[in-house]
Design a protein around this motif. Sequence first.
Motif, PDB file in Angstrom:
ATOM      1  N   LEU A  83      39.476 108.762  37.172  1.00  0.00           N
ATOM      2  CA  LEU A  83      38.667 108.718  38.386  1.00  0.00           C
ATOM      3  C   LEU A  83      39.187 109.660  39.459  1.00  0.00           C
ATOM      4  CD1 LEU A  83      38.286 104.836  38.597  1.00  0.00           C
ATOM      5  CD2 LEU A  83      36.635 106.481  37.685  1.00  0.00           C
ATOM      6  N   MET A  84      40.509 109.793  39.553  1.00  0.00           N
ATOM      7  CA  MET A  84      41.126 110.629  40.580  1.00  0.00           C
ATOM      8  C   MET A  84      42.394 111.264  40.034  1.00  0.00           C
ATOM      9  SD  MET A  84      40.714 107.924  43.787  1.00  0.00           S
ATOM     10  CE  MET A  84      42.207 108.453  44.513  1.00  0.00           C
ATOM     11  N   THR A  85      42.689 112.472  40.475  1.00  0.00           N
ATOM     12  CA  THR A  85      43.956 113.123  40.131  1.00  0.00           C
ATOM     13  C   THR A  85      44.567 113.702  41.401  1.00  0.00           C
ATOM     14  OG1 THR A  85      42.942 115.267  39.671  1.00  0.00           O
ATOM     15  CG2 THR A  85      43.215 113.759  37.796  1.00  0.00           C
ATOM     16  N   LEU A  86      45.869 113.822  41.389  1.00  0.00           N
ATOM     17  CA  LEU A  86      46.595 114.440  42.498  1.00  0.00           C
ATOM     18  C   LEU A  86      47.659 115.343  41.897  1.00  0.00           C
ATOM     19  CD1 LEU A  86      47.239 114.556  45.594  1.00  0.00           C
ATOM     20  CD2 LEU A  86      48.921 112.759  45.150  1.00  0.00           C
ATOM     21  N   PRO A  87      47.608 116.642  42.186  1.00  0.00           N
ATOM     22  CA  PRO A  87      48.663 117.522  41.678  1.00  0.00           C
ATOM     23  C   PRO A  87      49.984 117.236  42.379  1.00  0.00           C
ATOM     24  CG  PRO A  87      47.080 118.768  43.014  1.00  0.00           C
ATOM     25  CD  PRO A  87      46.581 117.353  42.928  1.00  0.00           C
ATOM     26  N   LEU A  88      51.069 117.326  41.630  1.00  0.00           N
ATOM     27  CA  LEU A  88      52.413 117.109  42.173  1.00  0.00           C
ATOM     28  C   LEU A  88      53.070 118.460  42.442  1.00  0.00           C
ATOM     29  CD1 LEU A  88      53.756 114.468  39.625  1.00  0.00           C
ATOM     30  CD2 LEU A  88      52.600 114.035  41.783  1.00  0.00           C
ATOM     31  N   PRO A  89      53.881 118.559  43.484  1.00  0.00           N
ATOM     32  CA  PRO A  89      54.661 119.792  43.661  1.00  0.00           C
ATOM     33  C   PRO A  89      55.529 119.998  42.425  1.00  0.00           C
ATOM     34  CG  PRO A  89      54.817 118.403  45.617  1.00  0.00           C
ATOM     35  CD  PRO A  89      54.130 117.591  44.566  1.00  0.00           C
TER      36      PRO A  89
END
Length: 152
Positions: A83-89
């Motif tokens: 449903l959602m993704t967030l890229p990580l540093p």
Amino acid sequence: MYETLLVLLLTAGLLGVMSSPRAPAAKLLTEQAFWPAWQRFWTAGCQLASHRRQVLYVAVDTARHQAIIRPVKRHAGPVPATLMTLPLPTSLHVAADFWATAISAHGWAPATTLEWYSRRTGLWWYQTFQLKGALTYVTFSETRRPEKHRTT
């Protein structure tokens, strides 16, 4: 809207001025900017779980440099769509390389501390979830906490 942007810029500037000599502000900026994005991601996941009345799975995968939220797989069959993704540093990774938890259908999550390590700055970041996951508190240290104080 401009006031919010001004406050964010002033806060980022102050954090840069107050950062330790070992970790210059330029190196910390990307990682420090990640925490508000993570908070929005987490809060949106809690709200989505509550709105859908559905248990959601949250995972941080260091190898793929991303965090995901998707419905919990209940039965044999395909894995539900993300449903959602967030890229990580790329400089940050979870100390355990992989971390996962669930957000209940009420939008709650267990209290825990997530331990991150920065390859760029050499700092240990500790992200504590409190009040059923509604509050996230982030601190950093130049040394890793002793084993008995870690919960990841």
